[in-house]
Structures are given as C-alpha cells and as structure tokens.
Design a protein around this motif. Structure first.
Motif, PDB file in Angstrom:
ATOM      1  N   THR A  28       0.828  -1.199   0.000  1.00 28.82           N
ATOM      2  CA  THR A  28       0.000   0.000   0.000  1.00 28.82           C
ATOM      3  C   THR A  28       0.868   1.256   0.000  1.00 28.82           C
ATOM      4  N   ASP A  32       0.941   3.615  -3.312  1.00 30.44           N
ATOM      5  CA  ASP A  32       0.296   4.926  -3.153  1.00 30.44           C
ATOM      6  C   ASP A  32       1.220   6.078  -3.555  1.00 30.44           C
ATOM      7  N   LYS A  60      -6.032  -4.934  -5.354  1.00 27.46           N
ATOM      8  CA  LYS A  60      -6.838  -4.238  -6.374  1.00 27.46           C
ATOM      9  C   LYS A  60      -8.058  -3.593  -5.721  1.00 27.46           C
ATOM     10  N   PHE A  63      -7.361  -0.414  -3.880  1.00 29.20           N
ATOM     11  CA  PHE A  63      -6.938   0.765  -4.628  1.00 29.20           C
ATOM     12  C   PHE A  63      -7.942   1.281  -5.645  1.00 29.20           C
ATOM     13  N   GLU A  64      -8.973   0.457  -5.926  1.00 33.81           N
ATOM     14  CA  GLU A  64      -9.755   0.875  -7.087  1.00 33.81           C
ATOM     15  C   GLU A  64     -10.689   2.058  -6.846  1.00 33.81           C
ATOM     16  N   ASP A  66      -9.530   4.999  -5.909  1.00 30.52           N
ATOM     17  CA  ASP A  66      -8.802   6.192  -6.362  1.00 30.52           C
ATOM     18  C   ASP A  66      -8.029   6.004  -7.660  1.00 30.52           C
ATOM     19  N   TYR A  67      -7.764   4.757  -7.985  1.00 37.84           N
ATOM     20  CA  TYR A  67      -6.900   4.496  -9.137  1.00 37.84           C
ATOM     21  C   TYR A  67      -7.628   3.639 -10.168  1.00 37.84           C
ATOM     22  N   VAL A  69      -7.205   0.368 -11.720  1.00 41.25           N
ATOM     23  CA  VAL A  69      -6.361  -0.799 -11.448  1.00 41.25           C
ATOM     24  C   VAL A  69      -6.712  -1.896 -12.445  1.00 41.25           C
TER      25      VAL A  69
END
Ligand code: ATP
Ligand code: MG
Length: 398
Positions: A28, A32, A60, A63-64, A66-67, A69
C-alpha cells in the motif's frame, strides 16, 4: 459453520482472506506513491499456490476507489491458450483489457483519436467487440507490429493524462508474467522495450507476478543489477504461512477441525504452509472428531490425488521425456550427465526438456553445485504415493 475456501479460488472474499497484514501494508505504501508521480515497479514472486493471485486481487480492491487498477493474467491471452505466443498477440490482449477496464471506470478513452490513429497507421482491424456499445477494435496480428507495440505500451500513460482529474494514477498487475519466456528471445523482443516505456510513466505502477522459483533466469533478467531494470525493480517474495499463522488460521477459520499437537505438526509438514494445500487438505479432513498424527498421515495419502489436481493437469501436459526427467530426480538432485545416463540420451539433447521444465517452475538448477533438483514438493509426494499404491509411475495421461 463455514468451511475453508476452496484451494483453487482465484479471488477471496474479505472474510476468507487471512493474514498478509505486513505485505498489504508494504504494498500500500509503495503503490500509493503513484499519486506523487513516483510509481514503483514491483516484482512479486512465490511458490505455486502461495497466494500471489488472491493477494493482488485483494490489493486491487483496496486501490480501485482512487486508481484505475488493471489485473491482467497473461496466461488468459488467446495466443498463449492456443500455443501460438507472440508479442503482437500479447499486446492485443493488453490493449483490449486496458480499454475495457478504463471504460468500466468511466474514463475517457478518446475513441475518436484512437480510431484516427488506427486509420493513419494502417492497422488492419479484424473485428470489433463491443462493451456498453463502445466498439473495441481487435487488431489483426500481421499488423505493423512495431507501431502496435509502441502504441499499446504507451497507452496507459495517455489514459492517465487524459483522465488525471478523475484518478490518482494507474496500477497494472500482470500475473503469470513468466509466460513471456515462451516468446522467442523475450529479452530483446519484449522486456527491453517494455522497460523503456515503463520508465517514462511516472504515474503508472507495474506489478509483475507469477510462479517463478528464486533461481529463475527470468528473475535475474528482470530484477538483478545486470538485468533489464538494472536493480530498480523492487522485489517481493510471498512466503508460505509459518507454523504460528497456520495454527491461528485453523483455529479461527476451521474451528471444528480438531487436531492433537502431533496431528497439527504433521498437517503443517504435509502442506508446507502453502495456503492452497492447507485449504484443499483442511476441507477434506473429517470434522468434529479429534484427529491424531496417524489419522492425518492416512487422510493425506488418501486425498493427495484430489488436492493435487492442479499438479495432475501439469503432469498430464508434460512430454514423456519431461516426465522421465522428473522421475529421475525423485530420489535426489542430479548432475546433467547423470540424468542423461538414466534416460539413455546425450547431455546435449536434454537441453530443451530441461529448459522447459525450468520454465514451468518444476525443476531448478542449483547454481552453487550445478545439480538439478525438483522444486514442487507436492508433485514429489504425489508421484511417490502413486508409486507406492500402484507399483508404477503414472507415465500415461491421467
Ligand atoms: N491469504 C489467504 N488466505 C486464505 N487462503 C489463501 C490465502 N492466500 C491463498 N490462499 C489459498 O490458496 C489458493 C491459491 O492462491 P493463489 O491462486 O493466489 O496462488 P498463486 O500464488 O497465485 O498460485 P499460482 O502460482 O499457481 O498462480 C487460494 O485459492 C486460496 O484457497
Ligand atoms: Mg496465481
């Protein structure tokens, strides 16, 4: 009472996923940094069944929000499945998945511009598949391949630039990455090129993962100081669960499995702490009665062909020469010349078979003593138990 998850599940629910706290926290922190234009490149290795795929899928999910993935399993590419590996085929697969995922995220994939790009570069479009009515061109293989590779490898960056108001960055997981070894001259044809693009992409993080043994040439080609990434690739190895973790796991997630202390020791030994085997075996054991060491040994022998199902399919896919090499190594590591003698072949004619077995992560060449050794403990146990039960090794297809 809930049972343990299946040993071949590709994605676990949060209440099925156990432990890996420090690994999650390390990943993480690193990933990040992508938001600060400091996207890392990571290589995640580990034995078969140790949990790389489910780990990546867990990350995944984290993070998904904000990103963007993207989880790609290279072994699902059609060119691999059809035994027809090519860089162009992999790029086609990469392209399709990237566009699909971007659209699912509601990102702008500048379709008009892509269409124009295809036209001006004379790409042959074989077909269109559609996703939510957006056409996704399927590029023909005999296309101008240099252009195709450049275009696809650069695409994540373009998508980020176009959508940076919506996402903090892009994270791309490429699982089963080791299959690039099946490309002719994978270093020149793929890795070096890929590196040159990746290096430019400070908002796109890449994580490569797959079953690679630590001795694998691919790992040094990628991550060593003399390798393609010149030591700038961060490597992580996912380890089997240790004894304490297995104990906690069973008492928390399989509390109706009652093992004496010796039985637990035997269970740990049989599964080598590999979560896939722990789950396969743990699910098969009788519940709500106390099991001792002998019970575990007996159950293990009975169930080994059931839970080594993955290995059986690997085994059936080997040529008879490859199977013979594995069998020749069952009683211990050997030099190349010794294997050749056992098989009645010259050492030179062994090369292809040894390479193929190494590529599949089934054997290693230990560089310190030049001995070939088996590196799939469960396969070893299964073959030995087949021999014990049937008096012959399973040479033919199962
Ligand atoms: N953290 C975990 N908690 C509970 N079970 C796990 C965990 N990690 C792995 N497993 C179990 O192990 C199985 C195999 O995991 P996974 O497919 O991720 O392994 P892998 O390392 O990707 O293997 P391969 O190299 O064969 O692709 C899962 O289906 C699950 O049953
Ligand atoms: Mg996997």
């Amino acid at each position: 009472m809930k049972n343990l998850p299946m040993g071949d599940k590709q994605e676990l629910q949060d209440n099925e996923f156990f432990n890996r706290f420090s690994e999650i926290s390390n990943f993480t922190v690193l990933l990040d940094e992508t938001k600060d234009s400091n996207a890392p490149n990571i290589l995640l290795t580990g034995l078969r069944g140790v949990g790389k795929t489910v780990f990546l899928k867990k990350i995944k999910k984290l993070f998904e929000k904000d990103y963007l993935v993207l989880y790609l399993d290279f072994s699902r590419a059609e060119v691999y499945q059809k035994n027809n590996m090519s860089v162009e085929g992999l790029m086609n697969f990469y392209y399709k998945e990237l566009i699909k995922e971007s659209k699912c995220y509601g990102l702008n994939t500048f379709d008009k511009r892509i269409e124009k790009f295809f036209k001006t570069n004379n790409f042959k479009i074989k077909d269109f598949s559609s996703l939510n009515s957006f056409p996704i061109p399927i590029i023909e293989n005999e296309t101008n391949s240099e252009e195709l590779i450049n275009f696809v490898m650069d695409l994540p960056n373009k998508i980020y630039e176009e959508n940076k108001d919506k996402i903090k960055g892009i994270i791309i997981f490429i699982d089963e990455f080791q299959i690039i070894k099946e490309l002719d001259n994978y270093l020149e044809s793929f890795l070096w090129k890929f590196r040159s693009f990746i290096e430019e992409q400070s908002n796109v993080a890449y994580v490569f993962s797959g079953s690679m043994s630590l001795q694998d040439q691919l790992i040094s080609d990628i991550a060593s100081y003399g390798g393609v990434f010149g030591g700038r690739m961060i490597t992580f190895s996912l380890e089997p669960f240790n004894k304490k973790t297995v104990k906690e796991y069973l008492s928390e997630r399989a509390s109706n499995l009652i093992l004496t202390e010796d039985a637990f020791e035997r269970f740990f030994k049989c599964t080598s702490g590999i979560p896939a085997y722990i789950n396969f075996f743990g699910r098969l054991l009788p519940k709500d009665i106390e099991l001792n060491e002998n019970d575990i040994e007996r159950e293990f022998v009975d169930s080994i062909s059931v839970f080594s199902i993955q290995l059986i399919s690997t085994w059936s896919g080997l040529s008879s020469r490859e199977q013979s090499i594995i069998i020749s190594l069952l009683d211990g590591p050997k030099r190349r010349i010794d294997i050749a003698n056992i098989l009645g072949l010259t050492t030179g004619s062994l090369s292809n078979f040894l390479n193929s077995l190494q590529n599949q992560g089934l054997i290693n060449m230990n560089k310190s003593n030049n001995l070939y050794e088996l590196c799939e403990p469960m396969l070893v146990r299964w073959l030995k138990s087949e021999y014990q039960n049937k008096g012959i090794y399973p040479y033919r297809k199962i």
